[in-house]
Design an enzyme around this catalytic site. Structure first.
Site, PDB file in Angstrom:
ATOM      1  N   MET A   1      38.448 -22.718  47.576  1.00 56.87           N
ATOM      2  CA  MET A   1      37.766 -21.425  47.647  1.00 56.87           C
ATOM      3  C   MET A   1      36.547 -21.413  46.721  1.00 56.87           C
ATOM      4  SD  MET A   1      37.739 -18.739  49.322  1.00 56.87           S
ATOM      5  CE  MET A   1      39.230 -18.079  50.053  1.00 56.87           C
TER       6      MET A   1
ATOM      7  N   LYS B   1      64.314  -6.396  16.543  1.00 62.08           N
ATOM      8  CA  LYS B   1      65.566  -7.135  16.394  1.00 62.08           C
ATOM      9  C   LYS B   1      66.639  -6.315  15.679  1.00 62.08           C
ATOM     10  CE  LYS B   1      67.245 -11.753  15.355  1.00 62.08           C
ATOM     11  NZ  LYS B   1      66.885 -13.094  14.861  1.00 62.08           N
TER      12      LYS B   1
ATOM     13  N   GLU C   1      57.184 -17.891  30.383  1.00 58.51           N
ATOM     14  CA  GLU C   1      57.376 -16.454  30.613  1.00 58.51           C
ATOM     15  C   GLU C   1      56.521 -15.940  31.764  1.00 58.51           C
ATOM     16  OE1 GLU C   1      56.954 -17.882  27.685  1.00 58.51           O
ATOM     17  OE2 GLU C   1      58.587 -17.250  26.351  1.00 58.51           O
TER      18      GLU C   1
ATOM     19  N   PHE D   1      56.264 -13.357  11.364  1.00 56.56           N
ATOM     20  CA  PHE D   1      56.324 -14.486  12.289  1.00 56.56           C
ATOM     21  C   PHE D   1      56.627 -13.990  13.705  1.00 56.56           C
ATOM     22  CE2 PHE D   1      58.835 -17.920  14.363  1.00 56.56           C
ATOM     23  CZ  PHE D   1      57.764 -18.781  14.561  1.00 56.56           C
ATOM     24  N   GLN D   2      55.816 -14.437  14.641  1.00 59.52           N
ATOM     25  CA  GLN D   2      55.937 -14.063  16.058  1.00 59.52           C
ATOM     26  C   GLN D   2      55.864 -12.555  16.267  1.00 59.52           C
ATOM     27  OE1 GLN D   2      59.239 -16.302  17.809  1.00 59.52           O
ATOM     28  NE2 GLN D   2      57.764 -17.946  18.209  1.00 59.52           N
TER      29      GLN D   2
END
Ligand SMILES: Cc1ncc(C[n+]2csc(CCOP(=O)(O)OP(=O)(O)O)c2C)c(N)n1
Ligand SMILES: [Mg+2]
Lengths: 599, 173
Positions: free
Chosen positions: A496, A178, A66, A128-129
């Site tokens: 760097m 959902k 993502e 969940f999630q």
């Protein structure tokens, strides 16, 4: 206040078309003119993915992470001026998007990120999630919403686009449970939008514009200091900037984010300013008597030591975001407005009031600047044995010049060398992570750029460490036949970091060596892409040409001098006139204890 | 903050923020203060117009003039914000705070507490043989002074509302 954040409620509107929440999402995206979205599915967005399955207009690019999706959307947005759209699931999908959101917030990139959420009755139950997406993303978005009512969904998505793209652009999140995706409700179109509170100010106050051109006309040692705000305002702003700079005959420099708004081939261009800016740009900033800051924000990478910043200058500051005015540096003339609109007014008054510059003073100023230019601060000692990273970029530039090129970068020395040496003639051609400095930005950003510009040459100038952070997106490039070119300046170091350890930590190179590097050629082949390697300056040109000509994604492992440092450099906490120009000077450089505290 | 380092003069300001009354709006305001390192000395929030769906948040904060300027500008950036007014600089404002103060004790101390409460125009809203609860309204300094005086007399508990503020004269915010 409930912890679920901005819950939006709505009422079914008369005349609204009935459909499911998931269908509304797709319909709203289309009504907003969205052609491409970047995403990753999961349980909490399955209804939306189902609606996407039934649609054959919107192209969905399945990224491999993502974070990659958000950076791809950023590249897409930055190179087109359109918002980038992302679709991810709840919980880990949303948390993985946080880096991209923060990156877009810092660099003012319009993103609309749609996240799935657990069903409304489960919110707050550690389902969940489940995660508190609006809570987590509140500080890294311009605004966000949790939509609990399907009848508010369409309106909220349109509002999200409006807020992401107007005023100072930025990322927004719409969190959609959902059950809301399944429920049926009334769809309304984009025309329904009139926000209750949000009124970005874009028209300049003309009195301030006149004050600004007064200062300009009386300037003896003026300099334009421009930033990403010009690019964000649109191509017209760049065109107007060019006209104004030409008309005035003043020197111009820009921030990292503003490169390309003014053509780098023009003699009035001084190069980039700031920590790794050119000697002439930083000296001009330090010694100027009038500074015309347009769409930049006096970032610490630009100002160096703030109490020694342009001590004699009267400062004009144009920004679309009022909170940037007087934030780091107090200014004399402030204009809160859109850059393009303001430049138009500046030109109008300059011409109709027949303003003239102080030609004699300006000639003396240019003479001084030419002297500084004579230092040739970007010079480096080339080698015929080792590929110098600067040389690699010079050759890349020379061999791609005149083509339709877009450049993205990762973060590190390679990014600064690219900014210093690659000459941009147009805005929207340069995509880099400026404010957040996100390693792993460039490869997925290149995907997004290539998606928007299929026929163009899109190159990520990368470091071997950065590019490993989002390397899996090569798989996306192969899947969608996006022939991005990953030009890795492989110095085997987090260069760097190594440079700072050399300067500030006695050469103790703690964990900055890139050990156990993959074989990038084999890695490319494993992905189904093309791998190239160059180890000596003699083979560089031919390999670059090969990279350009291959019609597939390429990982090009350019083995460069591992010890090269990036100069000029203003160490943290130092002033613009305390630049280090070479390794030799660095040895005697003193960094104050205070400076060491700074990043 | 570099601006703060330069100028050490810390000022106290009362800022009113008129917001759309949507869930999470207070979190945005508080998150802004926490995230940018601004102080909150007190904060009050309540819906002020049910029909218009607006709430008013009144914040007492402190900082250098530069920081205060930033606070106002940053508040102005938040999407659900209608207006931001600084009662300390932009318009002359009146401030009031209410406190409930519980004092426990008997005998001489109890008599003295009641006498002082009277002088401060605090009202007794609960009494037992061994305690009073006073209700006092005024500007925050007056309430501070009252609480200080109650301390040696058996101060047991304090609950303060934070500041509510409004402008003088006929104009609204
Ligand atoms: C996500 C992230 N983690 C850490 C850093 C700190 N950081 C800045 S530059 C750098 C090294 C980059 O190395 P490389 O990609 O090889 O580029 P080079 O400097 O060698 O050109 C690191 C670790 C960062 N900018 N981003
Ligand atoms: Mg490296």
């Amino acid at each position: 206040m409930d912890r679920t954040g901005t819950a939006v409620e709505g009422v079914a509107r008369a005349g609204a078309v009935e459909m499911s929440g998931a269908q509304m999402v797709i319909r709203a995206l289309k009504d907003q003119g969205v052609k491409h979205i970047f995403g990753y599915p999961g349980g909490a967005v399955l209804p939306i993915y189902d609606a996407l399955f039934a649609d054959d207009e919107i192209v969905h690019v399945l990224c491999r992470h993502e974070q990659g999706a958000t950076h791809a959307a950023e590249g897409y947005a930055r190179s087109t001026g359109k918002p980038g759209v992302v679709l991810v699931t709840s919980g880990p999908g949303a948390t993985n998007a946080v880096t991209g959101l923060t990156d877009a917030l810092m660099d003012s990139i319009p993103l609309v990120v749609l996240t799935g959420q657990v069903a409304t009755h489960l919110i707050g139950n550690d389902a969940f999630q489940e995660c508190d997406t609006v809570g987590i993303t509140r500080p890294c978005t311009k605004h966000n919403w949790l939509v609990k009512d399907v009848n508010a969904l369409a309106h909220t998505i349109h509002e999200a686009f409006q807020i992401a793209t107007t005023g100072r652009p930025g990322p927004v999140v719409v969190d959609i449970p959902k059950d809301v995706q399944f429920k049926k409700g009334g769809y309304v179109g984009p025309a329904s939008i009139r926000h209750r509170t949000y009124r970005p100010k874009t028209d300049p106050e003309l009195g301030q514009v006149v004050k600004a051109i007064d200062l300009m006309a009386n300037a003896k040692r003026p300099v334009f200091y421009t930033g990403g705000g010009i690019v964000n305002s649109g191509p017209e702003a760049s065109a107007l900037l060019r006209e104004l700079v030409k008309l005035a005959g003043f020197p111009i420099t820009s921030t990292l984010m503003g490169l390309g708004a003014y053509p780098a081939s023009d003699p009035q261009w001084l190069g980039m300013l700031g920590m790794h800016g050119t000697y002439e740009a930083n000296k001009a900033m330090h010694d100027c008597d009038v500074m015309i800051c347009l769409g930049a924000r006096f970032d610490d990478r630009v100002t160096g030591r703030i109490d020694a910043f342009a001590p004699e200058a009267k400062k004009i500051h144009l920004d679309i975001d009022a909170s940037q005015i007087n934030k780091n540096v107090r200014v004399d003339v402030a204009i809160v407005a859109d850059a393009g609109k303001t430049l138009k007014e500046m030109l109008h008054f300059w011409k109709t009031q027949k303003r003239k510059v102080d030609a004699a003073a300006l000639a003396a100023w240019w003479k001084q600047i030419e002297q500084w230019r004579g230092k040739n601060s970007l010079a480096f000692k080339n080698s015929d044995k080792l590929i110098k990273p600067q040389h690699a970029i010079d050759r890349l530039y020379a061999l791609t010049k005149g083509r339709d090129v877009y450049i993205t970068t990762e973060v590190g020395q390679h990014q600064m060398w690219a900014a210093q040496r690659f000459k941009f003639e147009e805005p929207n051609r340069w995509m880099t992570s400026g404010g957040l400095g996100t390693m792993g930005y460039g490869l997925p950003a290149a995907l997004g750029v290539q998606m928007a510009h299929p026929g163009s040459l899109v190159i990520d100038i990368a470091g071997e460490a950065s590019v490993q952070m989002t390397m899996q997106e090569m798989s996306t490039a192969v899947q969608y036949e996006l022939p991005i070119k990953i030009f890795i300046l492989n110095n085997q170091y987090m260069g760097m970091v190594r440079q700072w350890q050399q300067l500030l930590h006695g050469g103790r190179y703690s964990h900055s060596y890139s050990e156990a590097l993959p074989d990038f050629v084999k890695l490319a082949e494993a992905f189904g892409a093309v791998g190239l390697r160059a180890e000596s300056p003699r083979e560089l040109d031919a390999k670059i040409m090969e990279m350009i000509e291959v019609k597939k994604p390429v990982l090009f492992d350019v083995r460069v001098d591992p010890k090269e440092n990036c100069y000029p450099m203003i160490p943290s906490g130092a002033a613009h006139d305390e630049m280090i120009l070479s390794d030799a000077e660095e040895e005697s450089a003193q960094v104050s204890e205070e400076g060491k505290m700074l990043v | 903050m570099s601006a703060a380092a330069k100028s050490p003069s810390i000022e106290r300001h009362t800022i009113a923020v008129l917001v759309d009354n949507e869930a999470g709006v207070l979190a945005r305001v508080i998150g802004l203060f926490a995230g940018r390192g601004y102080n909150i000395e007190s904060l009050t929030v309540a819906e002020v117009d049910h029909a218009a769906h607006t709430s008013r948040i009144t914040i007492v904060t402190s900082g250098t003039p530069e920081v205060i300027e930033q606070i106002e500008a940053q508040l102005g950036r938040l999407v659900p914000v209608h207006r931001v007014v600084n009662w300390t600089t932009a318009k002359p404002g009146i401030e009031r705070e209410m406190a409930l103060v519980k004092v426990s004790g008997t005998g001489e101390r109890r008599v003295e507490a009641l006498r002082l409460a009277d002088a401060f125009r605090a009202r007794v809203i609960d009494t037992t043989h061994a305690s009073f609860v006073f209700e006092i309204t005024g500007n925050p300094d007056k309430i501070d002074a009252f609480i200080d005086l109650m301390r040696p007399l058996g101060l047991a508990d304090v609950s303060r509302t934070g500041v509510a503020a409004i402008s003088r004269g006929p104009e609204p915010m």
